[in-house]
Design an enzyme around this catalytic site. Sequence first.
Site, PDB file in Angstrom:
ATOM      1  N   TYR A 157       0.847  -1.208   0.000  1.00 47.71           N
ATOM      2  CA  TYR A 157       0.000   0.000   0.000  1.00 47.71           C
ATOM      3  C   TYR A 157       0.883   1.258   0.000  1.00 47.71           C
ATOM      4  O   TYR A 157       0.524   2.296  -0.558  1.00 47.71           O
ATOM      5  CB  TYR A 157      -0.980  -0.018   1.177  1.00 47.71           C
ATOM      6  CG  TYR A 157      -2.187   0.873   0.977  1.00 47.71           C
ATOM      7  CD1 TYR A 157      -3.061   0.670  -0.092  1.00 47.71           C
ATOM      8  CD2 TYR A 157      -2.457   1.914   1.859  1.00 47.71           C
ATOM      9  CE1 TYR A 157      -4.162   1.484  -0.274  1.00 47.71           C
ATOM     10  CE2 TYR A 157      -3.568   2.736   1.681  1.00 47.71           C
ATOM     11  CZ  TYR A 157      -4.406   2.514   0.611  1.00 47.71           C
ATOM     12  OH  TYR A 157      -5.505   3.328   0.432  1.00 47.71           O
ATOM     13  N   LYS A 164      -3.350   8.456   2.896  1.00 47.40           N
ATOM     14  CA  LYS A 164      -4.572   8.217   3.679  1.00 47.40           C
ATOM     15  C   LYS A 164      -4.420   8.743   5.103  1.00 47.40           C
ATOM     16  O   LYS A 164      -5.402   9.189   5.710  1.00 47.40           O
ATOM     17  CB  LYS A 164      -4.943   6.729   3.684  1.00 47.40           C
ATOM     18  CG  LYS A 164      -5.418   6.189   2.331  1.00 47.40           C
ATOM     19  CD  LYS A 164      -6.645   6.906   1.800  1.00 47.40           C
ATOM     20  CE  LYS A 164      -7.314   6.134   0.670  1.00 47.40           C
ATOM     21  NZ  LYS A 164      -8.388   6.917   0.020  1.00 47.40           N
TER      22      LYS A 164
HETATM   23  P1  NAD Z   1     -12.959   3.478  -8.123  1.00 45.37           P
HETATM   24  O1  NAD Z   1     -11.879   3.250  -9.112  1.00 45.37           O
HETATM   25  O2  NAD Z   1     -14.318   3.074  -8.481  1.00 45.37           O
HETATM   26  O3  NAD Z   1     -12.980   5.011  -7.653  1.00 45.37           O
HETATM   27  C1  NAD Z   1     -11.824   5.789  -7.630  1.00 45.37           C
HETATM   28  C2  NAD Z   1     -12.223   7.116  -8.226  1.00 45.37           C
HETATM   29  O4  NAD Z   1     -11.156   8.064  -8.168  1.00 45.37           O
HETATM   30  C3  NAD Z   1     -12.636   7.009  -9.691  1.00 45.37           C
HETATM   31  O5  NAD Z   1     -13.941   7.461  -9.855  1.00 45.37           O
HETATM   32  C4  NAD Z   1     -11.651   7.921 -10.403  1.00 45.37           C
HETATM   33  O6  NAD Z   1     -12.240   8.583 -11.504  1.00 45.37           O
HETATM   34  C5  NAD Z   1     -11.324   8.884  -9.286  1.00 45.37           C
HETATM   35  N1  NAD Z   1     -10.117   9.677  -9.547  1.00 45.37           N
HETATM   36  C6  NAD Z   1      -8.815   9.297  -9.612  1.00 45.37           C
HETATM   37  N2  NAD Z   1      -8.043  10.339  -9.957  1.00 45.37           N
HETATM   38  C7  NAD Z   1      -8.861  11.413 -10.100  1.00 45.37           C
HETATM   39  C8  NAD Z   1      -8.672  12.778 -10.462  1.00 45.37           C
HETATM   40  N3  NAD Z   1      -7.454  13.274 -10.774  1.00 45.37           N
HETATM   41  N4  NAD Z   1      -9.758  13.598 -10.503  1.00 45.37           N
HETATM   42  C9  NAD Z   1     -10.997  13.129 -10.206  1.00 45.37           C
HETATM   43  N5  NAD Z   1     -11.240  11.844  -9.876  1.00 45.37           N
HETATM   44  C10 NAD Z   1     -10.185  10.990  -9.822  1.00 45.37           C
HETATM   45  O7  NAD Z   1     -12.463   2.725  -6.798  1.00 45.37           O
HETATM   46  P2  NAD Z   1     -13.025   2.713  -5.295  1.00 45.37           P
HETATM   47  O8  NAD Z   1     -12.444   1.510  -4.692  1.00 45.37           O
HETATM   48  O9  NAD Z   1     -14.487   2.911  -5.310  1.00 45.37           O
HETATM   49  O10 NAD Z   1     -12.278   3.959  -4.644  1.00 45.37           O
HETATM   50  C11 NAD Z   1     -12.971   5.024  -4.029  1.00 45.37           C
HETATM   51  C12 NAD Z   1     -12.300   5.410  -2.719  1.00 45.37           C
HETATM   52  O11 NAD Z   1     -12.413   4.324  -1.805  1.00 45.37           O
HETATM   53  C13 NAD Z   1     -10.809   5.718  -2.824  1.00 45.37           C
HETATM   54  O12 NAD Z   1     -10.512   6.821  -1.985  1.00 45.37           O
HETATM   55  C14 NAD Z   1     -10.173   4.473  -2.252  1.00 45.37           C
HETATM   56  O13 NAD Z   1      -8.907   4.743  -1.694  1.00 45.37           O
HETATM   57  C15 NAD Z   1     -11.171   4.122  -1.186  1.00 45.37           C
HETATM   58  N6  NAD Z   1     -11.104   2.749  -0.678  1.00 45.37           N
HETATM   59  C16 NAD Z   1     -11.151   1.687  -1.531  1.00 45.37           C
HETATM   60  C17 NAD Z   1     -11.089   0.390  -1.031  1.00 45.37           C
HETATM   61  C18 NAD Z   1     -11.105  -0.802  -1.945  1.00 45.37           C
HETATM   62  O14 NAD Z   1     -10.624  -1.868  -1.548  1.00 45.37           O
HETATM   63  N7  NAD Z   1     -11.652  -0.702  -3.159  1.00 45.37           N
HETATM   64  C19 NAD Z   1     -10.994   0.186   0.359  1.00 45.37           C
HETATM   65  C20 NAD Z   1     -10.959   1.289   1.211  1.00 45.37           C
HETATM   66  C21 NAD Z   1     -11.009   2.573   0.680  1.00 45.37           C
HETATM   67  O1  0WE Z   2      -7.077   2.930  -1.821  1.00 47.24           O
HETATM   68  C1  0WE Z   2      -7.048   1.890  -2.451  1.00 47.24           C
HETATM   69  C2  0WE Z   2      -6.529   1.878  -3.873  1.00 47.24           C
HETATM   70  C3  0WE Z   2      -6.347   3.225  -4.461  1.00 47.24           C
HETATM   71  C4  0WE Z   2      -5.595   3.245  -5.751  1.00 47.24           C
HETATM   72  C5  0WE Z   2      -5.638   2.221  -6.697  1.00 47.24           C
HETATM   73  C6  0WE Z   2      -4.912   2.338  -7.875  1.00 47.24           C
HETATM   74  C7  0WE Z   2      -4.882   1.246  -8.908  1.00 47.24           C
HETATM   75  C8  0WE Z   2      -4.551   1.756 -10.279  1.00 47.24           C
HETATM   76  C9  0WE Z   2      -4.802   4.335  -5.997  1.00 47.24           C
HETATM   77  N1  0WE Z   2      -4.082   4.451  -7.142  1.00 47.24           N
HETATM   78  C10 0WE Z   2      -4.143   3.487  -8.070  1.00 47.24           C
HETATM   79  N2  0WE Z   2      -3.400   3.641  -9.208  1.00 47.24           N
HETATM   80  C11 0WE Z   2      -3.511   2.837 -10.271  1.00 47.24           C
HETATM   81  O2  0WE Z   2      -2.795   2.989 -11.287  1.00 47.24           O
HETATM   82  N3  0WE Z   2      -7.469   0.727  -1.857  1.00 47.24           N
HETATM   83  C12 0WE Z   2      -7.802   0.772  -0.452  1.00 47.24           C
HETATM   84  C13 0WE Z   2      -7.513  -0.582  -2.534  1.00 47.24           C
HETATM   85  C14 0WE Z   2      -6.193  -1.228  -2.313  1.00 47.24           C
HETATM   86  O3  0WE Z   2      -5.126  -0.914  -3.078  1.00 47.24           O
HETATM   87  C15 0WE Z   2      -4.044  -1.615  -2.587  1.00 47.24           C
HETATM   88  C16 0WE Z   2      -4.445  -2.369  -1.483  1.00 47.24           C
HETATM   89  C17 0WE Z   2      -5.835  -2.119  -1.301  1.00 47.24           C
HETATM   90  C18 0WE Z   2      -6.714  -2.675  -0.233  1.00 47.24           C
HETATM   91  C19 0WE Z   2      -2.729  -1.616  -3.012  1.00 47.24           C
HETATM   92  C20 0WE Z   2      -1.802  -2.419  -2.349  1.00 47.24           C
HETATM   93  C21 0WE Z   2      -2.193  -3.158  -1.245  1.00 47.24           C
HETATM   94  C22 0WE Z   2      -3.513  -3.156  -0.794  1.00 47.24           C
END
Ligand code: NAD
Ligand code: 0WE
Length: 260
Positions: A157, A164
Amino acid sequence: MSLLDGKRALIVGVASKRSIAWGIAQAMRREGAELAFTYQNERMKPRVEKLAGQCDCDIVVPCDVQDDEQIEAVFEHLDNYWDHFDILIHSVAFAHKEELEGDFLDNMTREGFLMAHDISSYSFAALAKAGRQMMHGRNGAILTLTYMGSIRAMPNYNVMGLAKASLEANVRYLAYTLGPEGIRVNGISAGPIRTLAAAGIGNFRKMLDHVEENAPLRKNVSIEEVGNVGAFLCSDMAAGVTGEITYVDAGFNIVGMTGY
Ligand code: NAD
Ligand code: 0WE
């Protein structure tokens, strides 16, 4: 009478039907809120417009959070439809893929660090700053999405964990600053969910399996489960809650050791 009757919510971060922001949007719509959406770029536009249509929403505006002018323009655009709004959802994060794998220090760059912090943390305060006037004095609520990698060192991560941690401090400073204006600010720390942001993360399946085996609830969470908590935190039912990070992770974060 539903939880969010009469509330207007701006949702930043829908990219697909798997997005956490989409889970929140659906829960909010079901509870009676009126919605508006932003999309990151032209590639996302048709997808977000289609999903917005499913919530009877025709306010869909561009917003790349790296661009100050686009952030300002969101609220100028919104002002044509709404004289105020109540809820702001921030569900955005980005780091270079190469920095989300392997050795933290080997793969870290100044540029990648700044990019991750800009998109994943600065943007939260920037949206709050730009939306502040339209939310003033109305039991407003702001919500962001975070991950446990902010408070624990986790494999891969890496720089996102630092971003975060900054985002969670941002929740507290925004709560402190906007509280006197009636605006609450909270975060949800979600367990891992297979979204676009999880696509391409090495061994994501392994992480999901680990949670399923070790979390108290023996499962992974869904965008619906996160969405329901989001709707609650942004509703007047949570009128006494601000500056908090609420875990929606099937209890994974509270476990010290398993297997005995
Ligand atoms: P997702 O890919 O559906 O959403 C990520 C969003 O970020 C997308 O809509 C993308 O367009 C937007 N984004 C990235 N760069 C941007 C920019 N320059 N301008 C505007 N928008 C931008 O994935 P998600 O998992 O729904 O992620 C949403 C949030 O949840 C993130 O903050 C992520 O860190 C958090 N999160 C995700 C997980 C997981 O496991 N998926 C767990 C905990 C927290
Ligand atoms: O916040 C996240 C992921 C956010 C994210 C994901 C990507 C994938 C594609 C940010 N930047 C990028 N850039 C890319 O090019 N999560 C909480 C999901 C997540 O991501 C991980 C995790 C978990 C959970 C990455 C490594 C280890 C665990």
